[in-house]
Design an enzyme around this catalytic site. Structure first.
Site, PDB file in Angstrom:
ATOM      1  N   GLY A   1       0.812  -1.220   0.000  1.00 19.67           N
ATOM      2  CA  GLY A   1       0.000   0.000   0.000  1.00 19.67           C
ATOM      3  C   GLY A   1       0.840   1.263   0.000  1.00 19.67           C
ATOM      4  CB  CYS A   2       3.768   2.301   2.000  1.00 15.91           C
ATOM      5  SG  CYS A   2       2.916   2.198   3.592  1.00 15.91           S
ATOM      6  CB  THR A   3       5.195   0.463  -2.892  1.00 14.44           C
ATOM      7  OG1 THR A   3       6.186   0.084  -1.926  1.00 14.44           O
ATOM      8  CG2 THR A   3       5.831   0.577  -4.266  1.00 14.44           C
TER       9      THR A   3
ATOM     10  CB  ALA B   1       5.376   6.203  -2.809  1.00  7.49           C
TER      11      ALA B   1
END
Length: 184
Positions: free
Chosen positions: A72-74, A77
């Protein structure tokens, strides 16, 4: 058996209490954004960020994410990187924050952020002041919630979006920045 039943009832009551507690208590729109300075990375290079200085140039999109290089964080970003020209056109600075180490942030700033915006290390003080500590059953995990703040040039929070699903963070923060208009 009576003791087991009592323990089961106590556990159920404790769970009900935890489940009924507010899920989030992030800072609210209209609140003053806590000032901070942080070390991080931009395009793989060491970077220093100071909120007060950034606000002199325009609004700031400050987004907290739990952990670099998680799915999710990738994806979040990547979405911010793809919208970076739109944020710049609206006069805004985007900065991502997590409690990752600088070496991790240097790689993440290039690979996931695609050299488009900076990421910085959120200290325990910043995490506390923005009320974004991710907790599991009331116990801090050391990670941050996925929370995005749009901070106006006056230092006040204009918009808050706290949702672990990354998909609406870019759309909602960009709309809030555009609504500010004439940022520069």
């Amino acid at each position: 058996m009576h003791m087991k039943l009592r323990n089961l009832v106590a556990a159920a009551a404790a769970f009900a209490f935890i489940a009924s507690a507010p899920a989030s208590a992030e800072l609210k729109a209209g609140a003053r954004a806590p000032d901070f300075a942080a070390k991080g990375a931009l395009a793989g290079k060491p970077f220093s960020f100071n909120l007060k200085d950034a606000l002199k140039r325009g609004p700031v999109v400050l987004y907290f994410y739990p952990k670099a290089f998680t799915q999710g964080c990738t994806l979040e970003a990547h979405a911010f990187a793809e919208a970076s020209d739109d944020f710049k056109a609206a006069g805004a600075t985007v900065i991502g924050m997590s409690n990752d180490k600088i070496e991790t942030l240097q790689k993440f700033s290039t690979e996931a952020c695609r050299d488009k915006f900076a990421v910085a290390a959120a200290t325990p003080q910043v995490i506390k002041s923005y009320d974004v500590a991710l907790k599991a059953v009331g116990i801090p995990t050391g990670l941050t919630k996925r929370t995005s703040y749009v901070i106006g040039r006056d230092g006040n929070i204009v918009m808050v979006h706290s949702e672990m699903d990354y998909r609406d963070h870019v759309k909602l923060t960009l709309a809030a920045v555009r609504k500010l208009g004439g940022a520069r």
